[in-house]
Design a protein around this motif. Structure first.
Motif, PDB file in Angstrom:
ATOM      1  N   GLN A 194      33.201  42.466  39.346  1.00 51.58           N
ATOM      2  CA  GLN A 194      34.631  42.162  39.259  1.00 51.58           C
ATOM      3  C   GLN A 194      35.355  42.646  40.519  1.00 51.58           C
ATOM      4  N   GLY A 245      40.000  40.517  35.011  1.00 51.78           N
ATOM      5  CA  GLY A 245      38.661  40.440  35.581  1.00 51.78           C
ATOM      6  C   GLY A 245      37.749  39.475  34.863  1.00 51.78           C
ATOM      7  N   GLU A 274      39.121  43.867  40.492  1.00 53.97           N
ATOM      8  CA  GLU A 274      39.325  45.167  39.869  1.00 53.97           C
ATOM      9  C   GLU A 274      38.730  46.282  40.721  1.00 53.97           C
ATOM     10  N   THR A 292      36.246  36.355  37.164  1.00 52.33           N
ATOM     11  CA  THR A 292      35.063  36.614  37.982  1.00 52.33           C
ATOM     12  C   THR A 292      33.859  36.969  37.113  1.00 52.33           C
ATOM     13  N   GLN A 293      34.099  37.654  36.005  1.00 54.27           N
ATOM     14  CA  GLN A 293      33.007  37.994  35.106  1.00 54.27           C
ATOM     15  C   GLN A 293      32.393  36.725  34.499  1.00 54.27           C
TER      16      GLN A 293
END
Length: 174
Positions: free
Chosen positions: A57, A119, A60, A122-123
């Motif tokens: 992530q 996040g 983050e 992207t996760q």
């Protein structure tokens, strides 16, 4: 092309769902699915590296490092309150068509901005990219030593979970 077609159908379902529920994830999944198409052309090593980068992530992670360096740093804020406020105004006073249109208009921003802020975007991309490797290696088929591989993954996951939980909470809970 079949995958693109399926993602477009998923987008349509997601838009339809936004007419009723502003927490829809289908449209975001469809966009993430379309974003992984270029990764299919890459070698497994590059796909694995990309998956790791997405799974840590990066938004983050950068916010965390920046917050450690600068205690006055404010985390990413994409103004979700504004979009929720606009949506709730229409839900309180509008008819079905008004609410459905507001759900599509504001719901898309809410879902994407929330996915970015938390996040999850992207996760999700990282998990989808990891799925490309799992599919290429046929790890979900009952072939050769796949059961052994999954057993090792599960054992590694439990051990990692235990140590990370102890590190975070102390081992008194176990």
């Amino acid at each position: 092309l079949r995958f693109c077609w399926r993602m477009c159908i998923l987008m349509i379902f997601g838009l339809f769902d936004l007419c009723f529920y502003n927490g829809d994830i289908l449209f975001v999944y469809a966009v993430c699915g379309l974003l992984i198409i270029p990764f299919v052309m890459l070698r497994n090593r590059f796909i694995g590296i990309a998956s790791i980068i997405f799974l840590i992530q990066p938004i983050e992670f950068i916010s965390l490092i920046t917050g450690i360096i600068n205690p006055y740093y404010q985390p990413l804020n994409l103004n979700l309150d504004y979009y929720f406020g606009e949506l709730f105004k229409v839900q309180e006073t509008g008819g079905f068509i008004d609410v459905a249109l507001a759900g599509i208009k504001n719901g898309l921003q809410i879902n994407f901005f929330y996915a970015i802020e938390s996040g999850r975007l992207t996760q999700t991309i990282g998990l989808f990219v990891l799925g490309v490797i799992i599919g290429r290696k046929r790890l979900l088929y009952n072939e050769s030593n796949n059961i052994f591989i999954w057993k090792r993954i599960i054992i590694f996951t439990f051990i990692t979970f235990f140590f990370l939980s102890c590190w975070r909470n102390g081992c008194d809970d176990f």
